[in-house]
Design a protein around this motif. Structure first.
Motif, PDB file in Angstrom:
ATOM      1  N   ILE A   1       0.845  -1.198   0.000  1.00  0.00           N
ATOM      2  CA  ILE A   1       0.000   0.000   0.000  1.00  0.00           C
ATOM      3  C   ILE A   1       0.878   1.245   0.000  1.00  0.00           C
ATOM      4  CG2 ILE A   1      -1.704   1.329   1.308  1.00  0.00           C
ATOM      5  CD1 ILE A   1      -2.873  -1.281   2.291  1.00  0.00           C
ATOM      6  N   SER A   2       1.045   1.827  -1.180  1.00  0.00           N
ATOM      7  CA  SER A   2       1.705   3.121  -1.279  1.00  0.00           C
ATOM      8  C   SER A   2       0.734   4.173  -0.756  1.00  0.00           C
ATOM      9  CB  SER A   2       2.075   3.428  -2.733  1.00  0.00           C
ATOM     10  OG  SER A   2       2.448   4.777  -2.882  1.00  0.00           O
ATOM     11  N   GLU A   3       1.163   4.952   0.229  1.00  0.00           N
ATOM     12  CA  GLU A   3       0.238   5.823   0.963  1.00  0.00           C
ATOM     13  C   GLU A   3      -0.540   6.774   0.064  1.00  0.00           C
ATOM     14  OE1 GLU A   3       1.829   5.879   5.434  1.00  0.00           O
ATOM     15  OE2 GLU A   3       2.430   7.607   4.251  1.00  0.00           O
ATOM     16  N   LYS A   4       0.079   7.270  -0.977  1.00  0.00           N
ATOM     17  CA  LYS A   4      -0.637   8.188  -1.868  1.00  0.00           C
ATOM     18  C   LYS A   4      -1.264   7.456  -3.052  1.00  0.00           C
ATOM     19  CE  LYS A   4       1.804  12.353  -0.488  1.00  0.00           C
ATOM     20  NZ  LYS A   4       2.496  11.758   0.657  1.00  0.00           N
ATOM     21  N   LEU A   5      -0.546   6.527  -3.652  1.00  0.00           N
ATOM     22  CA  LEU A   5      -1.086   5.833  -4.821  1.00  0.00           C
ATOM     23  C   LEU A   5      -2.316   4.991  -4.470  1.00  0.00           C
ATOM     24  CD1 LEU A   5       2.214   4.712  -6.593  1.00  0.00           C
ATOM     25  CD2 LEU A   5       0.548   6.374  -7.446  1.00  0.00           C
ATOM     26  N   TYR A   6      -2.364   4.460  -3.250  1.00  0.00           N
ATOM     27  CA  TYR A   6      -3.512   3.651  -2.838  1.00  0.00           C
ATOM     28  C   TYR A   6      -4.798   4.462  -2.876  1.00  0.00           C
ATOM     29  CZ  TYR A   6      -6.305   0.385  -0.001  1.00  0.00           C
ATOM     30  OH  TYR A   6      -7.273  -0.485   0.446  1.00  0.00           O
ATOM     31  N   SER A   7      -4.675   5.763  -2.661  1.00  0.00           N
ATOM     32  CA  SER A   7      -5.859   6.615  -2.616  1.00  0.00           C
ATOM     33  C   SER A   7      -6.554   6.735  -3.966  1.00  0.00           C
ATOM     34  CB  SER A   7      -5.492   8.018  -2.104  1.00  0.00           C
ATOM     35  OG  SER A   7      -4.696   8.703  -3.045  1.00  0.00           O
ATOM     36  N   ALA A   8      -5.876   6.334  -5.050  1.00  0.00           N
ATOM     37  CA  ALA A   8      -6.476   6.461  -6.383  1.00  0.00           C
ATOM     38  C   ALA A   8      -7.797   5.702  -6.487  1.00  0.00           C
ATOM     39  CB  ALA A   8      -5.497   5.964  -7.446  1.00  0.00           C
TER      40      ALA A   8
ATOM     41  N   ASP B   1     -11.912  20.214   3.631  1.00  0.00           N
ATOM     42  CA  ASP B   1     -13.215  20.641   3.105  1.00  0.00           C
ATOM     43  C   ASP B   1     -14.071  19.442   2.685  1.00  0.00           C
ATOM     44  OD1 ASP B   1     -15.234  22.365   2.343  1.00  0.00           O
ATOM     45  OD2 ASP B   1     -14.356  22.822   0.374  1.00  0.00           O
ATOM     46  N   GLN B   2     -14.085  18.412   3.522  1.00  0.00           N
ATOM     47  CA  GLN B   2     -14.864  17.179   3.333  1.00  0.00           C
ATOM     48  C   GLN B   2     -14.405  16.337   2.141  1.00  0.00           C
ATOM     49  OE1 GLN B   2     -19.099  17.174   4.888  1.00  0.00           O
ATOM     50  NE2 GLN B   2     -19.073  19.162   3.866  1.00  0.00           N
ATOM     51  N   LYS B   3     -13.231  16.639   1.627  1.00  0.00           N
ATOM     52  CA  LYS B   3     -12.658  15.851   0.532  1.00  0.00           C
ATOM     53  C   LYS B   3     -11.415  15.122   1.029  1.00  0.00           C
ATOM     54  CE  LYS B   3     -14.217  18.984  -3.153  1.00  0.00           C
ATOM     55  NZ  LYS B   3     -15.209  18.062  -3.744  1.00  0.00           N
ATOM     56  N   LEU B   4     -11.320  13.846   0.664  1.00  0.00           N
ATOM     57  CA  LEU B   4     -10.146  13.061   0.999  1.00  0.00           C
ATOM     58  C   LEU B   4      -8.936  13.652   0.282  1.00  0.00           C
ATOM     59  CD1 LEU B   4      -9.606  10.337   2.566  1.00  0.00           C
ATOM     60  CD2 LEU B   4      -9.671   9.243   0.307  1.00  0.00           C
ATOM     61  N   ASN B   5      -7.847  13.904   1.009  1.00  0.00           N
ATOM     62  CA  ASN B   5      -6.722  14.581   0.340  1.00  0.00           C
ATOM     63  C   ASN B   5      -5.719  13.615  -0.277  1.00  0.00           C
ATOM     64  OD1 ASN B   5      -5.040  13.678   2.407  1.00  0.00           O
ATOM     65  ND2 ASN B   5      -4.028  15.652   2.660  1.00  0.00           N
ATOM     66  N   GLY B   6      -5.954  12.305  -0.105  1.00  0.00           N
ATOM     67  CA  GLY B   6      -5.111  11.347  -0.809  1.00  0.00           C
ATOM     68  C   GLY B   6      -3.957  10.776  -0.026  1.00  0.00           C
ATOM     69  N   ASP B   7      -3.864  11.093   1.257  1.00  0.00           N
ATOM     70  CA  ASP B   7      -2.831  10.493   2.107  1.00  0.00           C
ATOM     71  C   ASP B   7      -3.476   9.424   2.981  1.00  0.00           C
ATOM     72  OD1 ASP B   7      -0.284  11.952   1.605  1.00  0.00           O
ATOM     73  OD2 ASP B   7      -1.507  13.679   2.153  1.00  0.00           O
TER      74      ASP B   7
END
Length: 307
Positions: A122-129, A271-277
């Protein structure tokens, strides 16, 4: 039979801040029941088919100016531990990956938090895709034309290294600057580009997830003139509640991470949006949450492990 030892793989204690550090907070909670053995990743070895760490037994004391005391330096066969906590700072680099391969060999004999195979995958940022619909407009690329097109659509853009941490090397650009971006790509390879959310000035929200459940949250307000909400960059923490939307997204991610064998993690909203981390390597914030709310999530952490 395993002994009553909790091993912590982390940065040397002298580099930690007891006022905010989660590793110390977790160790302090359990150290009257288990001995705490501490070692750095560079001191992990495979010797004669045994996973050996050279480190020391340690006690932490919040009331003392010298907040830790080293009792005994030694080499320890990590199979004798009940738990191992992987707690060093990212970046998610080759040393980090190597330690996960080494610890993989004993994870059926010792409970390791978080699971070494899982944090490697799980790459912390890439997983968020996979949660893109909950995020601001975001791309992951090192293709300069794709990045240029992204700027045309998104205007103000945050660019981040994919494998860094603590807000390091993050840039805010209000126009496409090929020279800066080429230099950034040369240093970091693939990068994350995300539409800037101006409401970061009001803070982000860090959500703590333990054993597949949302355990609590804090907000972190950037210092004046900054867009970085990391406490290490001077942000101020405050108590906060999650909105229904944030809680729904958090519960969804929490269930997914439990399936991935991630026990402890942190996710962030702006602002209620997932920032990807999606923080799975060494999540932080539990001591700060306790100071703000008087709720001790270290107790929740260890209770879930039946320690």
């Amino acid at each position: 039979m395993t002994s009553k030892i909790v091993a912590i793989q982390g940065n040397h204690p002298s580099k930690l801040n007891p006022k905010s550090d989660t590793s110390i907070f977790l160790a302090n909670e359990i150290q009257n029941k288990y001995k705490i053995f501490y070692y750095e990743p560079k001191n992990l070895s495979i010797i004669n088919s045994k996973i050996i760490a050279e480190g020391f037994f340690i006690k932490f004391n919040y009331k003392s100016k010298n907040f830790f005391k080293i009792f005994k330096k030694q080499k320890l066969n990590l199979e004798t531990c009940k738990f191992i906590l992987i707690r060093q700072d990212p970046p998610f680099n080759l040393e980090y990956i190597s330690t996960t391969y080494i610890l993989d060999q004993i994870k059926k004999k010792v409970r390791i938090i978080n699971d070494p195979t899982s944090i490697r995958n799980i790459s912390e940022k890439l997983y968020s895709a996979k949660y893109k619909k909950f995020m601001p407009n975001t791309i992951f690329s090192q293709n300069i034309d794709e990045i240029k097109n992204f700027f045309k659509i998104s205007k103000n853009v945050i660019i981040k290294p994919i494998h860094s941490f603590s807000g390091n090397d993050i840039l805010l650009l209000n126009k496409f600057d090929q020279k800066i971006i080429n230099k950034f790509i040369k240093k970091h390879d693939h990068i994350m580009c995300q539409k800037f959310l101006s409401k970061i000035k009001d803070g982000d929200k860090r959500v703590f997830i333990i054993d597949g459940k949302v355990a609590g949250a804090i907000s972190r307000v950037p210092k004046k003139g900054s867009f970085l909400s990391n406490l290490s960059k001077g942000a101020v923490p405050i108590n906060v509640d999650l909105t229904k939307k944030e809680l729904k997204i958090s519960n969804l991610i929490a269930k997914d991470l439990k399936k991935e064998n991630i026990y402890f993690s942190g996710i962030d909203f702006i602002d209620q949006k997932l920032n990807g981390d999606i923080n799975v390597t060494s999540p932080t914030g539990l001591k700060t949450f306790f100071d703000l709310s008087n709720i001790n999530l270290a107790k929740v952490f260890w209770k879930g492990l039946k320690a």
